[in-house]
Every structure is written in structure tokens, then in C-alpha cells.
Design an enzyme around this catalytic site. Structure first.
Site, PDB file in Angstrom:
ATOM      1  N   ILE A 101       7.392  -0.853   7.667  1.00 12.13           N
ATOM      2  CA  ILE A 101       8.000  -0.550   6.378  1.00 12.13           C
ATOM      3  C   ILE A 101       6.908  -0.110   5.405  1.00 12.13           C
ATOM      4  CG2 ILE A 101       9.459  -1.382   4.527  1.00 12.13           C
ATOM      5  CD1 ILE A 101      10.749  -1.314   7.376  1.00 12.13           C
ATOM      6  N   LYS A 102       7.105   1.064   4.821  1.00 14.18           N
ATOM      7  CA  LYS A 102       6.121   1.599   3.879  1.00 14.18           C
ATOM      8  C   LYS A 102       6.422   1.099   2.470  1.00 14.18           C
ATOM      9  CE  LYS A 102       4.496   5.846   4.376  1.00 14.18           C
ATOM     10  NZ  LYS A 102       4.435   7.332   4.557  1.00 14.18           N
ATOM     11  N   ILE A 103       5.409   0.521   1.863  1.00  9.48           N
ATOM     12  CA  ILE A 103       5.499   0.009   0.494  1.00  9.48           C
ATOM     13  C   ILE A 103       4.363   0.633  -0.314  1.00  9.48           C
ATOM     14  CG2 ILE A 103       5.320  -2.042  -0.965  1.00  9.48           C
ATOM     15  CD1 ILE A 103       6.486  -3.669   1.345  1.00  9.48           C
TER      16      ILE A 103
END
EC number: 2.2.1.2
Length: 371
Positions: free
Chosen positions: A139-141
Site C-alpha cells: 500500500i502506497k502512502i
């Protein structure tokens, strides 16, 4: 197998593709890149999805189905993007298994409009992770100030994270701190640390674009020296790698490593050269070091395959040169902190625009399907 790409992989660089579309999945193109181009991971972002959805007809049948189900644009966006990521995860699964989870990763980003909302970022990260439902999803944050605690919270839940939109060294230090704190909390929560992975996506070419623009705006003085241009992106990334090596040592990290923790690898992003006067492989061949990731658009991947000159490690022996170049820029009047602030804002804004365009495209398609 391409010899130049093999040399890059043999030098310890994980080659990830900075693109994803249903066309790549359905035509077997992604599988071919894994088989013949040493691609061992995939990254996506709002701009990539917007481009994929705006082209061709491969999403039309699913849009009609979603329209018939009464899905709104948010639901349709979630379903379509996570379906692509899930299928990409399946393509990459053999790599994931063969590398014990180090590679074979596919990244999907939380909505860019949440970049400054910690709580909603954590909530959406969990939803994306569950919806994709594959062990090799990341998951890209965004690495914004509000993103740092969201990174910690997401890791503490046992979810692997790709931290995106990192431009500055102090920003990067905070990202690494958020990672280690997240692992400590994950351990307290009973998670197996060996199964939690992370990369820190340090953007490269945009640093040159912004600094070159400021140098070109100077009149007279050291800022007019052409030797200063086109080198800040690589220098900045090299100093980031030095920071990475310094950070992941000592008792605190050793305690986590003893529990199976993995270092958060630096990932070089934004590696497509923006200025046509520059070598179109420089953000790859000049940033070679073991335990790094380079995520490339296919145009850059092709350029490296065609004429990229891999000369071994191009980072560790260049720390002093990198520091000297950044000092020369400061002496020429470049305000580094202001550059980084501007780049973070611009990065978030660009992804918000792309996301809005994606949703506008989908909204129009849903409306047409219902007509």
C-alpha cells in the site's frame, strides 16, 4: 534475457515497472517483462490508472456491469483499480515466492486527496489491503508529515507499505523513523516481522527539474554555471542512501532484526528523464547499489536495455561528491528546504488532479452505460 538489464539485476538492483494497465495484463505483456526483462515488481499511482482508463476499451464491459449494479464512482474506482492490482499480484506471485517476499510486489496508492489526513489514510490503506487480498500487495502512502503516523499505524497492523513522494533528506529520515516505530508496534501486536516489507520511494528527476528551473532564473553569479545543472537529483539520492546506511544500524535496529525485521529498501522513483538534453538512463545507471529498487516507466526500461552502461556501485564512493554538489547549489542561492516543500506540494497536487480526472472519466462512462 537482456544483458544490460541482467547486469543491473546482478548488481543488486531490483527492477520494477512503473506502470500497470489491463492491456498489459490481458495481452501477457507484464508476464513477458518478468520473463525476459528482469522485471520483479510493479508500481502504480493515480496518474497511471487515469492513463490506463482513458485509453482503449478493455474496461468497458466491467463499467457496464458496475453501472447495472448501481455502483457509484467511488465504488467503481475501487473495484477496477484493485482488480488490476490483484491480477498483477498473481502474475508476480512466483517472484514473490522465489525471493521470500522481497520482490514480486505490486503497489497501489491511497487516494491522493488523503495525503494530509492521517486517520482516513489508515482506514483506506486497510480497505485496499483487504480488497486486493493478495500477500504481495504493497500500500502506497505519501511521505507527508501527516503520512508519517499513517505509515506507522499501517505497518503496526501487519501491512506492507510503499512510502511515496519522498524528496528531501529530513523528510526521508522521518519516513525511516515511522517505519521502525511501526515495526516495533507490529511486534507488540504479535505480527511476524519477517512478513512485513517496505520501500521508501525517493523521487529523483523532479528534483533536477525544480532546481534547474531555479538555476535558469538566476542572473549572473554562480547560479549561471551550467555544470550545476542536471546533477542534483542523483546527488540528493546518493545522500539519501548514505542516510539509509547510517540509520539501519545500532541496538534499536538490531533488536528488530533479531525478530526477523527487514530493512526498508530505498526505491528510486521518477526515473524517467524530463530534460531531453540529459542521458536517458542516468537515473538508473548512476544510482546502482545493492539492496535498492529502481521503478522505471517502460521507455526508461527500454533505454537501459538498449544502451545503459552498468558500471557497478555508483553510490557508496560518491558521498563526498554528492555533498559538495549540494553545497555548491546552496552557494549559488538554491534554498534546498524550499525546493523540497515545493516538490511535495506539487507531487500531491499532480496526483490529486490525475485522480479527479480518473473519477471524471469513470463517472461519464457509468452515466453513458446507464443511458
Amino acid at each position: 534475457m537482456n544483458d544490460r538489464l541482467k547486469a543491473l539485476a546482478d548488481a543488486g538492483v531490483s527492477i520494477w515497472l512503473d506502470d500497470l494497465s489491463r492491456e498489459r495484463l490481458e495481452t501477457g505483456n507484464l508476464a513477458d517483462l518478468v520473463q525476459n526483462r528482469h522485471v520483479v515488481g510493479v508500481t502504480s499511482n493515480p496518474a497511471i490508472f487515469q492513463s490506463a482508463l482513458a485509453k482503449g476499451e478493455r474496461y468497458d464491459a466491467q463499467v457496464r456491469e458496475l453501472a447495472a449494479q448501481g455502483a457509484d464512482v467511488d465504488k467503481a474506482t475501487l473495484v477496477i483499480t484493485t482488480d488490476d492490482v490483484r491480477e498483477a499480484c498473481k502474475v508476480m506471485r512466483p517472484v514473490f515466492d522465489a525471493t521470500d517476499g522481497v520482490d514480486g510486489r505490486v503497489s497501489i496508492e491511497v487516494s491522493p486527496g488523503l495525503a494530509h489526513d492521517t486517520g482516513e489514510t489508515v482506514t483506506e490503506a486497510a480497505i485496499l489491503h483487504k480488497t486486493v487480498g493478495e500477500p504481495n500487495v504493497m500500500i502506497k502512502i505519501p511521505g507527508t508529515k501527516e503520512g508519517w503516523p499513517a505509515i506507522t499505524e499501517t505497518l503496526a497492523a501487519g501491512i506492507s507499505v510503499n512510502v511515496t513522494l519522498i524528496f528531501g533528506l529530513e523528510q526521508y529520515r522521518n519516513v525511516m523513523e515511522a517505519y521502525v516505530t511501526g515495526l516495533e508496534r507490529a511486534s507488540d501486536n504479535g505480527h511476524d516481522l519477517s512478513g512485513i516489507h517496505s520501500v521508501a520511494s525517493f523521487f529523483v528527476s523532479r528534483v533536477d527539474s525544480e532546481i534547474d528551473k531555479r538555476l535558469e532564473a538566476t542572473t549572473g553569479g554562480p547560479g549561471t554555471d551550467p555544470a550545476l545543472r542536471g546533477k542534483a537529483g542523483v546527488a540528493n539520492a546518493r545522500l539519501a542512501f548514505q542516510m539509509y546506511e547510517d540509520f539501519f544500524q545500532g541496538e534499536r535496529w538490531a533488536a528488530l532484526e533479531a525478530k526477523g525485521a527487514r530493512k526498508q529498501r530505498p526505491l528510486w522513483a521518477s526515473t524517467g528523464v524530463k530534460n531531453p538534453d540529459y542521458d536517458d538512463t542516468m537515473y538508473v545507471v548512476d544510482l546502482v547499489a545493492t539492496d535498492t529498487v529502481n521503478t522505471m516507466p517502460e521507455k526508461t526500461l527500454d533505454a537501459v536495455a538498449d544502451h545503459g552502461e552498468v558500471r557497478g556501485d555508483r553510490i557508496r564512493s560518491f558521498y563526498d561528491d554528492a555533498a559538495a554538489h549540494m553545497q555548491a547549489l546552496a552557494d549559488a542561492g538554491i534554498d534546498y528546504d524550499d525546493v523540497i516543500k515545493a516538490l511535495i506540494k506539487e507531487g500531491v497536487d499532480k496526483f490529486v488532479v490525475a485522480w479527479d480526472e480518473l473519477q471524471e472519466t469513470l463517472a461519464a462512462s457509468l452515466e453513458a452505460a446507464r443511458a
